[in-house]
Design a protein around this motif. Structure first.
Motif, PDB file in Angstrom:
ATOM      1  N   THR A   1     -22.207  17.387  33.686  1.00  0.00           N
ATOM      2  CA  THR A   1     -22.205  17.717  32.251  1.00  0.00           C
ATOM      3  C   THR A   1     -20.781  17.727  31.704  1.00  0.00           C
ATOM      4  OG1 THR A   1     -24.207  19.029  32.444  1.00  0.00           O
ATOM      5  CG2 THR A   1     -22.800  19.513  30.559  1.00  0.00           C
TER       6      THR A   1
ATOM      7  N   LYS B   1     -19.517  15.220  28.824  1.00  0.00           N
ATOM      8  CA  LYS B   1     -18.986  15.778  27.576  1.00  0.00           C
ATOM      9  C   LYS B   1     -17.617  15.185  27.246  1.00  0.00           C
ATOM     10  CE  LYS B   1     -19.143  20.383  25.569  1.00  0.00           C
ATOM     11  NZ  LYS B   1     -19.366  21.773  25.912  1.00  0.00           N
TER      12      LYS B   1
ATOM     13  N   ASN C   1     -27.107  18.094  28.400  1.00  0.00           N
ATOM     14  CA  ASN C   1     -26.758  16.663  28.416  1.00  0.00           C
ATOM     15  C   ASN C   1     -27.581  15.894  27.392  1.00  0.00           C
ATOM     16  OD1 ASN C   1     -25.173  17.287  30.563  1.00  0.00           O
ATOM     17  ND2 ASN C   1     -26.359  16.194  32.106  1.00  0.00           N
TER      18      ASN C   1
ATOM     19  N   LEU D   1     -26.169  16.494  24.064  1.00  0.00           N
ATOM     20  CA  LEU D   1     -24.896  15.778  23.891  1.00  0.00           C
ATOM     21  C   LEU D   1     -25.150  14.306  23.563  1.00  0.00           C
ATOM     22  CD1 LEU D   1     -22.854  17.252  26.912  1.00  0.00           C
ATOM     23  CD2 LEU D   1     -22.302  17.520  24.477  1.00  0.00           C
TER      24      LEU D   1
ATOM     25  N   SER E   1     -24.461  12.312  19.955  1.00  0.00           N
ATOM     26  CA  SER E   1     -23.418  11.279  19.947  1.00  0.00           C
ATOM     27  C   SER E   1     -23.881  10.142  19.033  1.00  0.00           C
ATOM     28  CB  SER E   1     -23.197  10.737  21.355  1.00  0.00           C
ATOM     29  OG  SER E   1     -24.252   9.861  21.696  1.00  0.00           O
TER      30      SER E   1
END
Ligand SMILES: Nc1ncnc2c1ncn2[C@@H]1O[C@H](COP(=O)(O)OP(=O)(O)O)[C@@H](O)[C@H]1O
Ligand SMILES: O=C(O)C1=C[C@@H](OP(=O)(O)O)[C@@H](O)[C@H](O)C1
Ligand SMILES: [Mg+2]
Length: 262
Positions: free
Chosen positions: A62, A66, A87, A90, A94
């Motif tokens: 993770t 990141k 995750n 994230l 994105s």
């Protein structure tokens, strides 16, 4: 092309292999999260998991994910990256183009029959593997912008499909954005039309006039056909179909409104 492309999919789907080919063809840098992991920890995923366990592996994975999400190029992930909600969040947050490389479990087992670097694969029973496959499959699907079926395709063909998708996407995006905006304008106008229909219903009710007035409907259609006769985008059939939807919806509303007051 979008700045970051993330390849996701099960172990053995070809994320690392296709990532390399894609990077080569498109002349973009490649970052393999497992390699990055090894660079950062000085241990391969296999060594790390054997020494510190899967949980610690996931935490470190993770952290690495990141730190690399704005990588300007292609990121090939490890198959288990979707196991953690953080995750997944994230990746969702994105702006990357997320590509799901999909293959069959049978294919994976065949490809990895001699593999000895994937601890997850070794430690799982067939039933655990099937469960893991099913669970992750849903995440891959939900997180991705596109699914590329990889069975019976060589890595170059798969990379070409990704390029086609991304190019198409780049060209379509601004046009789709215009269409979306026009659709919203159309529905705002439809909404305004129904506001007026409500007033019409009140007046008809006061005058005891009938809701359905076929001559008026015929007149409206005829006038529209006449006014748009030079416009090649608007055919008579389109006018018929769209007006039929608007008329029937308006009649239904007027009837309901008048009934409610009774
Ligand atoms: N499209 C493909 N067709 C046949 N074999 C493939 C394909 N993609 C990958 N492989 C093979 O499968 C194995 C696993 O590929 P890899 O890229 O490491 O998968 P991942 O990174 O998704 O775990 C490698 O031996 C690779 O050569
Ligand atoms: O599926 C998994 O849990 C894992 C997949 C591996 O990457 P690949 O998907 O590239 O094999 C690697 O990150 C690690 O062994 C864990
Ligand atoms: Mg890999």
């Amino acid at each position: 092309m979008s700045k970051t492309t993330i390849l996701i999919g099960f172990m053995g789907a070809g994320k690392t292999t296709v990532g390399k080919v894609l990077a080569n063809i498109t002349n973009q840098p490649l970052l393999d999260l497992d390699d990055e992991f090894t660079r950062g920890t000085k241990l391969s995923p296999k060594e790390f998991m054997e020494q510190l366990g899967e949980e610690e592996f996931r935490t470190t994975e993770t952290r690495i994910l990141k730190s690399q999400l704005d990588f300007d190029g292609i990121i090939s992930t490890g198959g288990g990256v979707v196991e953690s909600e953080l995750n997944r969040q994230l990746i969702r947050d994105s702006s990357a183009q997320v590509i799901y490389l999909k293959t069959s479990l049978a294919n994976v087992l065949e490809r990895l029959s001699h593999d000895n670097v994937r601890p997850m694969l070794r430690k799982m029973s067939v039933i655990d593997l099937q469960n893991c496959w099913n669970r992750r499959g849903i995440f891959y699907q939900l997180l991705s912008n596109v699914t590329i079926e990889t069975t019976n395709k060589n890595p170059t063909k798969i990379a070409r499909e990704i390029i086609d998708f991304e190019q198409q996407h780049d060209e379509l995006l601004p046009l789709r954005s215009q269409i979306d905006s026009l659709d919203r304008q159309i529905f705002n106008l439809v909404s305004q039309r129904f506001d007026v229909v409500r007033e019409v219903a009140s007046v008809k009710e006061q005058l005891h006039a009938s809701v359905v007035q076929t001559e008026r409907m015929d007149e409206v259609r005829a006038e529209l056909k006449n006014d748009f006769s030079d416009n090649s985008n608007i055919s008579e059939q389109l006018i018929e179909e769209m007006m039929n939807i608007l008329f029937s919806s308006s009649i239904q509303r007027e009837n309901e409104q008048i009934k409610k007051v009774d």
